[in-house]
Scaffold this motif. Structure first.
Motif, PDB file in Angstrom:
ATOM      1  N   TYR A   1      -3.697  20.501  98.908  1.00  0.00           N
ATOM      2  CA  TYR A   1      -4.157  20.217  97.551  1.00  0.00           C
ATOM      3  C   TYR A   1      -5.565  19.638  97.578  1.00  0.00           C
ATOM      4  O   TYR A   1      -5.915  18.869  98.476  1.00  0.00           O
ATOM      5  N   HIS A   2      -6.351  20.025  96.569  1.00  0.00           N
ATOM      6  CA  HIS A   2      -7.666  19.399  96.402  1.00  0.00           C
ATOM      7  C   HIS A   2      -7.998  19.290  94.909  1.00  0.00           C
ATOM      8  O   HIS A   2      -7.454  20.038  94.081  1.00  0.00           O
ATOM      9  N   ALA A   3      -8.872  18.363  94.600  1.00  0.00           N
ATOM     10  CA  ALA A   3      -9.281  18.131  93.214  1.00  0.00           C
ATOM     11  C   ALA A   3     -10.134  19.296  92.735  1.00  0.00           C
ATOM     12  O   ALA A   3     -10.971  19.810  93.487  1.00  0.00           O
ATOM     13  N   LEU A   4      -9.913  19.708  91.492  1.00  0.00           N
ATOM     14  CA  LEU A   4     -10.716  20.791  90.920  1.00  0.00           C
ATOM     15  C   LEU A   4     -12.117  20.311  90.557  1.00  0.00           C
ATOM     16  O   LEU A   4     -13.081  21.067  90.646  1.00  0.00           O
TER      17      LEU A   4
ATOM     18  N   ARG B   1      -0.603  21.137  86.666  1.00  0.00           N
ATOM     19  CA  ARG B   1      -0.410  21.608  85.283  1.00  0.00           C
ATOM     20  C   ARG B   1      -1.489  21.052  84.357  1.00  0.00           C
ATOM     21  O   ARG B   1      -1.916  21.725  83.421  1.00  0.00           O
ATOM     22  N   LYS B   2      -1.932  19.837  84.601  1.00  0.00           N
ATOM     23  CA  LYS B   2      -2.959  19.209  83.774  1.00  0.00           C
ATOM     24  C   LYS B   2      -4.363  19.697  84.128  1.00  0.00           C
ATOM     25  O   LYS B   2      -5.333  19.359  83.445  1.00  0.00           O
TER      26      LYS B   2
ATOM     27  N   LEU C   1      -3.783   9.588  82.666  1.00  0.00           N
ATOM     28  CA  LEU C   1      -3.116   9.657  83.960  1.00  0.00           C
ATOM     29  C   LEU C   1      -2.332   8.377  84.204  1.00  0.00           C
ATOM     30  O   LEU C   1      -2.796   7.282  83.886  1.00  0.00           O
ATOM     31  N   GLY C   2      -1.152   8.534  84.797  1.00  0.00           N
ATOM     32  CA  GLY C   2      -0.365   7.383  85.181  1.00  0.00           C
ATOM     33  C   GLY C   2      -0.928   6.742  86.439  1.00  0.00           C
ATOM     34  O   GLY C   2      -1.834   7.276  87.085  1.00  0.00           O
ATOM     35  N   GLU C   3      -0.362   5.606  86.810  1.00  0.00           N
ATOM     36  CA  GLU C   3      -0.859   4.849  87.965  1.00  0.00           C
ATOM     37  C   GLU C   3      -0.790   5.661  89.258  1.00  0.00           C
ATOM     38  O   GLU C   3      -1.755   5.710  90.020  1.00  0.00           O
ATOM     39  N   LEU C   4       0.336   6.310  89.510  1.00  0.00           N
ATOM     40  CA  LEU C   4       0.470   7.101  90.738  1.00  0.00           C
ATOM     41  C   LEU C   4      -0.426   8.335  90.692  1.00  0.00           C
ATOM     42  O   LEU C   4      -1.027   8.713  91.706  1.00  0.00           O
ATOM     43  N   GLU C   5      -0.562   8.946  89.520  1.00  0.00           N
ATOM     44  CA  GLU C   5      -1.484  10.087  89.383  1.00  0.00           C
ATOM     45  C   GLU C   5      -2.915   9.657  89.701  1.00  0.00           C
ATOM     46  O   GLU C   5      -3.637  10.365  90.407  1.00  0.00           O
TER      47      GLU C   5
END
Length: 124
Positions: free
Chosen positions: A71-74, A56-57, A4-8
């Motif tokens: 949005y929420h984390a899976l 997508r990830k 994951l990138g910094e913003l992700e």
């Protein structure tokens, strides 16, 4: 977080810290509060792009039946961490040696936690 990138990573941290699903604007506002300078705040379109990438990830999902989308984390932060640990172990040429090294570098408190968890697992 690997891959994951910094913003992700920042977006995921905010989603994990939230009590409920968030909109892109809510995420942008939270990222602004976390940032050092207000001029570094991401645009809503940037947050939406990051959320699309995370979707997508397989990191997030969105409620499409409401506007704006929420949005929420899976996975929880702990579930994600456990998956990362399994990925690393799966890539190790000697899984037992990797586990032994990990346990050998654990603090006394971590060792006690591991021992307690393994005892609980054995009792099931």
């Amino acid at each position: 977080m690997a891959g994951l990138g910094e913003l992700e990573r920042s977006v995921m941290e905010q989603l994990w810290a939230a009590d409920a699903a968030l909109t892109a604007n809510e995420l942008r506002d939270r990222l602004t509060l976390v940032g050092d300078h207000s001029d570094r705040a991401p645009a809503t379109t940037t947050v939406l792009t990051v959320l699309a990438r995370l979707e997508r990830k397989g990191f997030v999902t969105r409620a499409r039946d409401v506007r704006p989308h929420r949005y929420h984390a899976l996975l929880s932060r702990e579930e994600h961490t456990a998956e990362l640990m399994h990925e690393v172990l799966d890539r190790a040429s000697d899984r037992d040696a990797a586990l032994a090294r990990f346990v050998g570098t654990a603090s006394p408190g971590e060792t006690a936690t591991l021992r307690r968890l393994l005892d609980e697992l054995a009792r099931r």
